[in-house]
Design a protein around this motif. Sequence first.
Motif, PDB file in Angstrom:
ATOM      1  N   VAL A 148       1.079  -1.090  -0.390  1.00  0.00           N
ATOM      2  CA  VAL A 148       0.062   0.071   0.210  1.00  0.00           C
ATOM      3  C   VAL A 148       0.688   1.005  -0.194  1.00  0.00           C
ATOM      4  O   VAL A 148       0.496   2.552  -0.403  1.00  0.00           O
ATOM      5  CB  VAL A 148      -0.886   0.338   0.852  1.00  0.00           C
ATOM      6  CG1 VAL A 148      -1.667   1.812   1.572  1.00  0.00           C
ATOM      7  CG2 VAL A 148      -1.829  -1.208   0.832  1.00  0.00           C
ATOM      8  N   PHE A 149       1.698   1.109   0.793  1.00  0.00           N
ATOM      9  CA  PHE A 149       2.530   2.357   1.085  1.00  0.00           C
ATOM     10  C   PHE A 149       3.702   2.404  -0.203  1.00  0.00           C
ATOM     11  O   PHE A 149       4.392   4.011  -0.720  1.00  0.00           O
ATOM     12  CB  PHE A 149       3.714   2.686   2.343  1.00  0.00           C
ATOM     13  CG  PHE A 149       1.928   2.869   3.164  1.00  0.00           C
ATOM     14  CD1 PHE A 149       1.384   4.142   3.939  1.00  0.00           C
ATOM     15  CD2 PHE A 149       1.128   1.642   3.933  1.00  0.00           C
ATOM     16  CE1 PHE A 149       0.882   3.757   4.630  1.00  0.00           C
ATOM     17  CE2 PHE A 149       0.989   1.612   5.036  1.00  0.00           C
ATOM     18  CZ  PHE A 149       0.165   3.135   4.998  1.00  0.00           C
ATOM     19  N   GLY A 150       4.070   1.446  -0.553  1.00  0.00           N
ATOM     20  CA  GLY A 150       5.126   1.252  -1.249  1.00  0.00           C
ATOM     21  C   GLY A 150       5.725   2.172  -2.575  1.00  0.00           C
ATOM     22  O   GLY A 150       6.487   3.069  -3.399  1.00  0.00           O
ATOM     23  N   PRO A 151       4.733   2.037  -3.524  1.00  0.00           N
ATOM     24  CA  PRO A 151       4.720   2.463  -4.852  1.00  0.00           C
ATOM     25  C   PRO A 151       3.743   4.429  -4.314  1.00  0.00           C
ATOM     26  O   PRO A 151       5.036   4.573  -5.657  1.00  0.00           O
ATOM     27  CB  PRO A 151       2.782   2.348  -5.397  1.00  0.00           C
ATOM     28  CG  PRO A 151       2.977   0.163  -4.523  1.00  0.00           C
ATOM     29  CD  PRO A 151       3.615   1.059  -3.637  1.00  0.00           C
ATOM     30  N   VAL A 152       3.466   4.871  -2.958  1.00  0.00           N
ATOM     31  CA  VAL A 152       3.657   5.841  -3.310  1.00  0.00           C
ATOM     32  C   VAL A 152       5.638   6.295  -2.839  1.00  0.00           C
ATOM     33  O   VAL A 152       5.935   7.564  -3.430  1.00  0.00           O
ATOM     34  CB  VAL A 152       2.592   6.558  -1.841  1.00  0.00           C
ATOM     35  CG1 VAL A 152       2.254   7.203  -1.359  1.00  0.00           C
ATOM     36  CG2 VAL A 152       1.070   5.964  -2.043  1.00  0.00           C
ATOM     37  N   LEU A 153       5.456   5.992  -1.681  1.00  0.00           N
ATOM     38  CA  LEU A 153       7.285   6.403  -2.093  1.00  0.00           C
ATOM     39  C   LEU A 153       8.082   6.340  -3.103  1.00  0.00           C
ATOM     40  O   LEU A 153       8.554   7.308  -3.383  1.00  0.00           O
ATOM     41  CB  LEU A 153       8.064   5.471  -0.968  1.00  0.00           C
ATOM     42  CG  LEU A 153       6.681   5.701   0.695  1.00  0.00           C
ATOM     43  CD1 LEU A 153       7.452   4.525   1.757  1.00  0.00           C
ATOM     44  CD2 LEU A 153       7.215   6.883   1.349  1.00  0.00           C
ATOM     45  N   GLY A 154       7.349   5.290  -4.041  1.00  0.00           N
ATOM     46  CA  GLY A 154       8.373   5.519  -5.036  1.00  0.00           C
ATOM     47  C   GLY A 154       8.528   6.546  -6.000  1.00  0.00           C
ATOM     48  O   GLY A 154       8.944   7.253  -6.458  1.00  0.00           O
ATOM     49  N   LEU A 155       7.423   6.469  -5.685  1.00  0.00           N
ATOM     50  CA  LEU A 155       6.793   8.381  -6.851  1.00  0.00           C
ATOM     51  C   LEU A 155       7.439   9.867  -6.181  1.00  0.00           C
ATOM     52  O   LEU A 155       7.814  10.421  -7.068  1.00  0.00           O
ATOM     53  CB  LEU A 155       4.951   8.527  -6.779  1.00  0.00           C
ATOM     54  CG  LEU A 155       4.255   7.495  -7.812  1.00  0.00           C
ATOM     55  CD1 LEU A 155       2.590   7.730  -7.752  1.00  0.00           C
ATOM     56  CD2 LEU A 155       4.590   7.363  -9.116  1.00  0.00           C
ATOM     57  N   TYR A 156       7.684   9.558  -5.091  1.00  0.00           N
ATOM     58  CA  TYR A 156       7.328   9.943  -4.092  1.00  0.00           C
ATOM     59  C   TYR A 156       9.546  10.554  -4.038  1.00  0.00           C
ATOM     60  O   TYR A 156      10.443  11.485  -4.764  1.00  0.00           O
ATOM     61  CB  TYR A 156       7.737  10.517  -2.332  1.00  0.00           C
ATOM     62  CG  TYR A 156       8.063  11.898  -1.629  1.00  0.00           C
ATOM     63  CD1 TYR A 156       7.280  13.095  -1.411  1.00  0.00           C
ATOM     64  CD2 TYR A 156       9.090  11.400  -1.500  1.00  0.00           C
ATOM     65  CE1 TYR A 156       8.461  13.809  -0.369  1.00  0.00           C
ATOM     66  CE2 TYR A 156       9.819  12.770  -0.365  1.00  0.00           C
ATOM     67  CZ  TYR A 156       9.620  13.611  -0.517  1.00  0.00           C
ATOM     68  OH  TYR A 156       9.579  14.686   0.044  1.00  0.00           O
ATOM     69  N   PHE A 157       9.812   9.646  -4.632  1.00  0.00           N
ATOM     70  CA  PHE A 157      11.420   9.628  -4.613  1.00  0.00           C
ATOM     71  C   PHE A 157      12.207   9.404  -6.262  1.00  0.00           C
ATOM     72  O   PHE A 157      13.126   9.869  -6.015  1.00  0.00           O
ATOM     73  CB  PHE A 157      12.138   7.944  -3.976  1.00  0.00           C
ATOM     74  CG  PHE A 157      12.168   8.489  -2.148  1.00  0.00           C
ATOM     75  CD1 PHE A 157      13.059   9.548  -1.336  1.00  0.00           C
ATOM     76  CD2 PHE A 157      11.008   7.911  -1.432  1.00  0.00           C
ATOM     77  CE1 PHE A 157      12.916   9.352  -0.850  1.00  0.00           C
ATOM     78  CE2 PHE A 157      10.807   7.486  -0.316  1.00  0.00           C
ATOM     79  CZ  PHE A 157      12.158   8.761   0.016  1.00  0.00           C
ATOM     80  N   GLY A 158      10.580   9.578  -6.716  1.00  0.00           N
ATOM     81  CA  GLY A 158      11.385   9.427  -8.294  1.00  0.00           C
ATOM     82  C   GLY A 158      11.824   8.605  -8.829  1.00  0.00           C
ATOM     83  O   GLY A 158      12.907   8.449  -9.459  1.00  0.00           O
ATOM     84  N   SER A 159      11.835   6.783  -8.376  1.00  0.00           N
ATOM     85  CA  SER A 159      11.984   5.677  -8.642  1.00  0.00           C
ATOM     86  C   SER A 159      12.121   5.840 -10.412  1.00  0.00           C
ATOM     87  O   SER A 159      12.368   4.422 -11.262  1.00  0.00           O
ATOM     88  CB  SER A 159      11.019   4.488  -8.259  1.00  0.00           C
ATOM     89  OG  SER A 159      11.907   4.571  -6.416  1.00  0.00           O
ATOM     90  N   SER A 160      11.529   6.169 -10.992  1.00  0.00           N
ATOM     91  CA  SER A 160      10.373   6.085 -12.756  1.00  0.00           C
ATOM     92  C   SER A 160      12.153   6.802 -13.462  1.00  0.00           C
ATOM     93  O   SER A 160      12.224   6.245 -14.269  1.00  0.00           O
ATOM     94  CB  SER A 160       9.514   6.710 -12.896  1.00  0.00           C
ATOM     95  OG  SER A 160       9.098   7.611 -12.529  1.00  0.00           O
ATOM     96  N   GLN A 161      13.077   7.897 -12.359  1.00  0.00           N
ATOM     97  CA  GLN A 161      13.662   8.577 -13.121  1.00  0.00           C
ATOM     98  C   GLN A 161      14.945   8.623 -12.150  1.00  0.00           C
ATOM     99  O   GLN A 161      16.325   8.888 -13.041  1.00  0.00           O
ATOM    100  CB  GLN A 161      13.782  10.385 -12.672  1.00  0.00           C
ATOM    101  CG  GLN A 161      12.413  10.953 -13.732  1.00  0.00           C
ATOM    102  CD  GLN A 161      11.091  10.374 -12.978  1.00  0.00           C
ATOM    103  OE1 GLN A 161      10.860  10.568 -11.246  1.00  0.00           O
ATOM    104  NE2 GLN A 161      10.249  10.309 -13.383  1.00  0.00           N
ATOM    105  N   SER A 162      15.330   7.308 -11.625  1.00  0.00           N
ATOM    106  CA  SER A 162      16.608   7.578 -11.325  1.00  0.00           C
ATOM    107  C   SER A 162      16.978   6.042 -10.013  1.00  0.00           C
ATOM    108  O   SER A 162      15.503   5.153  -9.565  1.00  0.00           O
ATOM    109  CB  SER A 162      17.552   8.449 -10.179  1.00  0.00           C
ATOM    110  OG  SER A 162      18.204   8.945  -9.575  1.00  0.00           O
ATOM    111  N   THR A 163      18.154   5.947 -10.716  1.00  0.00           N
ATOM    112  CA  THR A 163      17.951   4.539  -9.294  1.00  0.00           C
ATOM    113  C   THR A 163      18.490   4.713  -8.465  1.00  0.00           C
ATOM    114  O   THR A 163      18.515   3.965  -7.236  1.00  0.00           O
ATOM    115  CB  THR A 163      18.791   3.553 -10.395  1.00  0.00           C
ATOM    116  OG1 THR A 163      20.142   4.340 -10.461  1.00  0.00           O
ATOM    117  CG2 THR A 163      18.359   2.793 -11.555  1.00  0.00           C
ATOM    118  N   THR A 164      18.678   5.627  -8.161  1.00  0.00           N
ATOM    119  CA  THR A 164      18.872   6.264  -6.487  1.00  0.00           C
ATOM    120  C   THR A 164      18.158   5.575  -5.500  1.00  0.00           C
ATOM    121  O   THR A 164      18.877   5.478  -4.092  1.00  0.00           O
ATOM    122  CB  THR A 164      19.549   7.820  -6.431  1.00  0.00           C
ATOM    123  OG1 THR A 164      20.661   8.350  -7.430  1.00  0.00           O
ATOM    124  CG2 THR A 164      20.187   8.190  -5.080  1.00  0.00           C
TER     125      THR A 164
END
Length: 409
Positions: A148-164
């Motif tokens: 439930v929480f993981g994808p929201v954090l992924g959007l917040y941290f920009g996981s689709s633009q960077s591997t950091t």
Amino acid sequence: MKTWKDIHPISWTIIIGTIFGRMATSMSIPFLAIYLTAVQGASASYAGLVIAASSSVGIIASFYGGFISDKFGRKNMMLVSIFGWMLVFAGFAAASHLWVFFVVNALNGLCKSLFEPASKALLSDMTEEKTRLLVFNLRYAAINIGVVFGPVLGLYFGSSQSTTPFLVPAVIYGMYGVILAIQFKKHPPATLKQSRNMNVREAFMVTQKDRLFTVALIGITLSIFGYSQFSSTFPQYMAQDPFIEDGTKLYGFMLTLNAIVVLATQFPIVYLGKRFSPLCSLMLGNIMISASMMILTMSHGVSSLVIIVVAFTVGEVLLFCMMDLFVDQIAKPGLKGTYFGAIGFSQFGNVIGPWAGGLCIDIFGAGHPSSIFSVLSGITLLGLPFLAFAYRRMKAGITEQQPGLGKPL
């Protein structure tokens, strides 16, 4: 409540660790394909190959992971795999070439296939029989809370633009591993009662010759074939169907509703389901997943989508909440890891399902949901007679009298 107090401290560590581990995984892996195509310039087919590498390796390695945990102990297998996971996500963060992503995600599947059977077997080893259903379902609830929480954090941290952001899971798995190691030192697991002279071929033959297990495995695989459509064929259909406006957003709504319904219905369903054989729940789960796709052949309005998600989610809960209990009941204690590993072969459904769903869209077109989902629902429903046969066999107390099988039921 005494039942909750009966749960072993290491079991609580695994359950809580599962929340953070799945949260970390779901904040990164779901965005990997987008990153590969949008940033790295990979083709859609290559990105799909990278994503499939994890499941493919997992299917092959899961049985071996379970067998090794029986032979050399749960603790060693779990610690090796969890610290391996830490290195895998650090590898994602450092990767700059497309082939590296393929290798690292294959290793991700390897770590999962080593950790999952060992952790499930350890939960069984350390839990009294009356409490096992609760423990298995707390673990399943932990998975869903994390997702439930993981994808929201992924959007917040920009996981689709960077591997950091992949460094976050690396840190979380490192901390999880350290805490688990401390708990193992504080609460050493009991010595396993098992046949350490059995080799992997002999262990495989035990599960293969267990007709109850192999027949149920076919039924479960076909059920998972249907389950896989929700995350593969459903979004493609929603995005491409000319009769659905803003299908991508509607699918996002369906995902959120799915998570809410899982958390809301899991324990009431389990409370009712524990009165019956786990195979009854597996059969009903198969029917509900098939029915959800059949509803889509008749209507795709918003109200219908709500009914579809609720029906699908109830089927999902029935399937995954009772699967571990079924394996636990039929496996001999000395080979529980092997059996939990062998049930990993059911993930063939997760590999074949998305391909079959995409093929149906290509053949019939997204504007013909009745054809697409009638075929997919029909294939899923083929699992029902296999589960029914296993249920009749289990109810009659029929087991093959050979090493590695549990007591007659």
